[in-house]
Scaffold this motif. Structure first.
Motif, PDB file in Angstrom:
ATOM      1  N   ILE A 209       0.261  -1.467  -0.652  1.00 50.18           N
ATOM      2  CA  ILE A 209      -0.290   0.308  -0.205  1.00 50.18           C
ATOM      3  C   ILE A 209       1.102   0.909  -0.182  1.00 50.18           C
ATOM      4  CG2 ILE A 209      -1.613   1.127   1.427  1.00 50.18           C
ATOM      5  CD1 ILE A 209      -3.132  -1.697   0.417  1.00 50.18           C
ATOM      6  N   GLN A 210       2.075   1.128   0.990  1.00 49.31           N
ATOM      7  CA  GLN A 210       2.749   2.450   0.708  1.00 49.31           C
ATOM      8  C   GLN A 210       3.454   2.631  -0.776  1.00 49.31           C
ATOM      9  OE1 GLN A 210       4.023   1.407   5.120  1.00 49.31           O
ATOM     10  NE2 GLN A 210       3.221   3.801   5.549  1.00 49.31           N
ATOM     11  N   SER A 211       3.918   1.456  -1.258  1.00 51.30           N
ATOM     12  CA  SER A 211       4.640   1.899  -2.245  1.00 51.30           C
ATOM     13  C   SER A 211       4.255   2.373  -3.828  1.00 51.30           C
ATOM     14  CB  SER A 211       5.650   0.379  -3.080  1.00 51.30           C
ATOM     15  OG  SER A 211       6.270  -0.688  -1.891  1.00 51.30           O
ATOM     16  N   ILE A 212       2.544   2.121  -3.419  1.00 49.80           N
ATOM     17  CA  ILE A 212       1.771   2.034  -4.381  1.00 49.80           C
ATOM     18  C   ILE A 212       0.807   2.750  -4.345  1.00 49.80           C
ATOM     19  CG2 ILE A 212       0.964   0.000  -5.220  1.00 49.80           C
ATOM     20  CD1 ILE A 212       0.805   0.458  -7.272  1.00 49.80           C
ATOM     21  N   ALA A 213      -0.006   2.893  -3.399  1.00 44.36           N
ATOM     22  CA  ALA A 213      -1.596   3.349  -3.308  1.00 44.36           C
ATOM     23  C   ALA A 213      -1.713   4.434  -2.820  1.00 44.36           C
ATOM     24  CB  ALA A 213      -2.615   2.538  -2.098  1.00 44.36           C
ATOM     25  N   THR A 214      -2.384   5.812  -3.109  1.00 41.13           N
ATOM     26  CA  THR A 214      -2.505   6.954  -2.575  1.00 41.13           C
ATOM     27  C   THR A 214      -4.146   6.851  -1.988  1.00 41.13           C
ATOM     28  OG1 THR A 214      -4.154   7.531  -4.615  1.00 41.13           O
ATOM     29  CG2 THR A 214      -1.573   8.341  -4.314  1.00 41.13           C
ATOM     30  N   LYS A 215      -4.869   6.180  -2.227  1.00 37.15           N
ATOM     31  CA  LYS A 215      -6.022   6.031  -0.842  1.00 37.15           C
ATOM     32  C   LYS A 215      -5.877   4.439  -0.199  1.00 37.15           C
ATOM     33  CE  LYS A 215      -8.145   9.613  -2.572  1.00 37.15           C
ATOM     34  NZ  LYS A 215      -8.400   9.888  -3.482  1.00 37.15           N
ATOM     35  N   ASP A 229      -6.784   9.218   2.855  1.00 34.58           N
ATOM     36  CA  ASP A 229      -5.755   9.285   1.934  1.00 34.58           C
ATOM     37  C   ASP A 229      -4.504   8.638   2.783  1.00 34.58           C
ATOM     38  OD1 ASP A 229      -6.328  10.937   0.014  1.00 34.58           O
ATOM     39  OD2 ASP A 229      -5.849  12.721   0.906  1.00 34.58           O
ATOM     40  N   VAL A 230      -3.294   7.577   2.055  1.00 35.16           N
ATOM     41  CA  VAL A 230      -2.785   6.971   2.472  1.00 35.16           C
ATOM     42  C   VAL A 230      -1.747   7.553   3.780  1.00 35.16           C
ATOM     43  CG1 VAL A 230      -0.729   5.155   2.376  1.00 35.16           C
ATOM     44  CG2 VAL A 230      -2.604   4.945   0.999  1.00 35.16           C
TER      45      VAL A 230
END
Ligand code: ADP
Ligand code: ADP
Length: 237
Positions: A209-215, A229-230
């Motif tokens: 999640i932390q590598s790619i997601a924004t939400k 938001d992440v």
């Protein structure tokens, strides 16, 4: 208008023991995924993530609430209309789900044949996709001759074949080592930025999640217990 909108969605299954209470896999979930998002859905095993994927992909009906894709309510629609909804959604999987008896080229061509594309257009599209994922020289290889990362790149090419607007990645890096995971996530990021495809990443791994997601939406016991938001969801002031 959101690209994917879940409104108070509940999904229950019959209990295995007769007369038992129904199993609640998804419990009153609402969330909105905007076009262009890289949206993460994280939770432990049993949280309801795979069930949510099947509901978004119209593989199963909801028990209550509604799933709206691109402004269209999909619950209660007949099977033949759902096929076109599914064509707009590509999927990649933890175990890749490639056809072992087909070579790379034919794996990627498969959804185009199912969709009835003419031969010449299929050929051009498959070559273009194999270029995009960097596997043109592996076109005649079979899945068992590929590394895990290469297999997932074939999975990405196949999922994108029919030019879907949404790509659902269900634990798509869980069978890969950390380095290969980052390589596949970088490819997904390119799918998002170069083609504007909305990506939904289902995982139990925070790093992904932390590598790619924004939400992100955090699931537990069938509910979304937090979303946003992440950065906000994972910061601990
Ligand atoms: P996750 O993908 O987060 O591991 P699932 O969506 O697979 O979670 O499962 C959520 C809950 O729903 C679990 O308790 C699971 O046992 C139950 N469940 C999922 N699919 C079915 C099914 N087809 N029949 C009965 N129970 C199911
Ligand atoms: P059929 O209509 O012949 O039953 P399916 O639609 O069930 O074909 O697809 C068979 C396989 O092809 C699936 O297991 C899936 O892995 C792959 N597939 C089909 N369409 C897509 C798509 N849009 N994205 C990713 N894989 C797909």
């Amino acid at each position: 208008m959101s690209l994917v909108s879940l409104r108070n969605v509940t999904k229950t299954y019959p209990s295995p023991d007769k007369g038992g209470e129904r199993i609640v896999a998804i419990d009153d979930v609402s969330l909105d995924i905007e076009a262009g998002d890289v949206y993460g859905i994280i939770g432990y095993s049993g949280a309801g993530k795979s069930t949510l994927v099947r509901l978004i992909n119209a593989l199963e009906p909801v028990s209550d609430g509604s799933v709206i894709i691109d402004g269209e309510e999909i619950s209660g629609r007949p099977e033949r209309e759902l096929r076109s909804v599914r064509l707009g959604i590509g999927m990649i999987f933890q175990q890749f789900n490639l056809f072992n008896a087909k070579n790379v080229w034919n794996n990627v061509a498969y959804p185009l044949r199912v969709a009835g594309w003419p031969k010449e257009r299929i050929a051009a599209r498959v070559d273009e996709l194999l270029d995009f994922v960097g596997l043109r020289e592996k076109a005649r290889s079979y899945p068992d001759q590929l590394s895990g990362g290469q297999k997932q790149r074939v999975g990405v090419a196949r999922a994108l074949a029919t030019e879907p607007r949404i790509l659902l990645a269900d634990e798509a890096t869980s069978a890969l080592d950390p380095e290969t995971t980052q390589e596949v996530l970088a490819l997904l990021k390119r799918v998002n930025t170069e083609f504007g495809v909305t990506i939904v990443v289902i995982t139990h791994e925070m790093d992904v999640i932390q590598s790619i997601a924004t939400k992100v939406a955090v699931m537990d016991g069938g509910r979304v217990i937090e979303k946003g938001d992440v950065f906000d969801v994972f910061s601990n002031p």
